[in-house]
Design an enzyme around this catalytic site. Sequence first.
Site, PDB file in Angstrom:
ATOM      1  N   ASP A  81      12.497  -7.757   4.754  1.00  0.00           N
ATOM      2  CA  ASP A  81      12.611  -6.642   5.691  1.00  0.00           C
ATOM      3  C   ASP A  81      12.316  -7.107   7.116  1.00  0.00           C
ATOM      4  OD1 ASP A  81       9.877  -7.090   5.262  1.00  0.00           O
ATOM      5  OD2 ASP A  81       9.592  -5.240   4.161  1.00  0.00           O
TER       6      ASP A  81
ATOM      7  N   ASP B 203       1.063   2.386  -1.450  1.00  0.00           N
ATOM      8  CA  ASP B 203       1.875   3.526  -1.901  1.00  0.00           C
ATOM      9  C   ASP B 203       2.969   3.098  -2.881  1.00  0.00           C
ATOM     10  OD1 ASP B 203       3.708   2.231  -0.276  1.00  0.00           O
ATOM     11  OD2 ASP B 203       3.980   3.895   1.134  1.00  0.00           O
TER      12      ASP B 203
ATOM     13  N   HIS C  96       5.241   0.713  -2.367  1.00  0.00           N
ATOM     14  CA  HIS C  96       6.500   0.206  -1.813  1.00  0.00           C
ATOM     15  C   HIS C  96       6.655  -1.290  -2.089  1.00  0.00           C
ATOM     16  CE1 HIS C  96       4.600  -0.546   2.440  1.00  0.00           C
ATOM     17  NE2 HIS C  96       4.524  -1.648   1.732  1.00  0.00           N
TER      18      HIS C  96
ATOM     19  N   GLU D  84       9.923   2.970   0.817  1.00  0.00           N
ATOM     20  CA  GLU D  84       8.813   3.917   0.702  1.00  0.00           C
ATOM     21  C   GLU D  84       9.071   4.920  -0.428  1.00  0.00           C
ATOM     22  OE1 GLU D  84       6.288   2.984   2.121  1.00  0.00           O
ATOM     23  OE2 GLU D  84       6.328   2.977   4.323  1.00  0.00           O
TER      24      GLU D  84
HETATM   25  P1  PGA Z   1      -0.033  -6.640   2.433  1.00  0.00           P
HETATM   26  O1  PGA Z   1       1.246  -5.690   2.394  1.00  0.00           O
HETATM   27  O2  PGA Z   1       0.400  -7.905   1.767  1.00  0.00           O
HETATM   28  O3  PGA Z   1      -0.301  -6.873   3.884  1.00  0.00           O
HETATM   29  O4  PGA Z   1      -1.099  -5.934   1.711  1.00  0.00           O
HETATM   30  C1  PGA Z   1       2.003  -5.649   1.239  1.00  0.00           C
HETATM   31  C2  PGA Z   1       3.166  -4.710   1.426  1.00  0.00           C
HETATM   32  O5  PGA Z   1       3.048  -3.750   2.200  1.00  0.00           O
HETATM   33  O6  PGA Z   1       4.196  -4.922   0.782  1.00  0.00           O
END
Ligand code: PGA
Length: 261
Positions: A65, A134, A136, A141
């Site tokens: 992304d 969450d 994702h 999302e």
């Molecule tokens: P993080 O984020 O590795 O910074 O915890 C993971 C994500 O949002 O996919």
Amino acid sequence: MHIAITPTPEDASKLAAKIIIPQVKSGFRLGVATGSTPEGLYAELRAAHAQGQFSLEECTAWALDEYVGIAPDHPERYRNVLRRELVGSEKTGLKDENLHTPDGTAADPHQAARDYEAEIAPGVDLQILGIGADGHIGFNEPTGSLANPTNVVTLTAQTIADNARFFDNDEANVPKQAVTQGLSTIMKSGQAVLLAFGSQKADAVAATVEGAVSAFWPASILQYHLNAIIIADEAAASKLQLTDYYRQTWQAEYPDLPLSY
Ligand code: PGA
């Protein structure tokens, strides 16, 4: 799904590196994630490169992304993050021109999403994934389509709050939209290796592994993936119910891949 529960995030990063390194050969297409989770894995890949055991020199890397509207030279632009982690002979040997990221600077991000989807087809060989609190993966999302190709998403308040730490702890500085590989794009990967660390990921891991497949927990789509490995540290695995079974099956199916290092 294959579930590996490791004592620590360091063990998880080493295990992921042991899974990835033997597979990488010339022409390999590696899907790469950003965020803090894969940092230890990338350090393992850099160390293996320094020891001459691993190289992305003849490979391509594909970001999950990219933020929409972020300045080209912003340190948190994912293209720049991935350059720092992976690009160059002193990192993993990856060439900058072989690092593919959605164009977050495009005037039309929807067109940039369609272009990226066309470029990444027919899918990467192996996709590294983190997971949001969450649920994702990429920036898909909750309640987006389980069938989405690469698309433009609006970040949830939780994701913006979670990512503010990368933007001077100021939520106002976090971009509000991103172009992300869709869930259908991620599902085209030959193998998916998802890493999850910390108790803040425990609900998402439990929903992903043991919940119903649901757009409300986007990572749960991986239950349909034919080759998905979930590597969680003890804290992220703390809300799983069948942990004894997962330990037993991992040992039986991957005797050469220990969970602790
Ligand atoms: P993080 O984020 O590795 O910074 O915890 C993971 C994500 O949002 O996919």
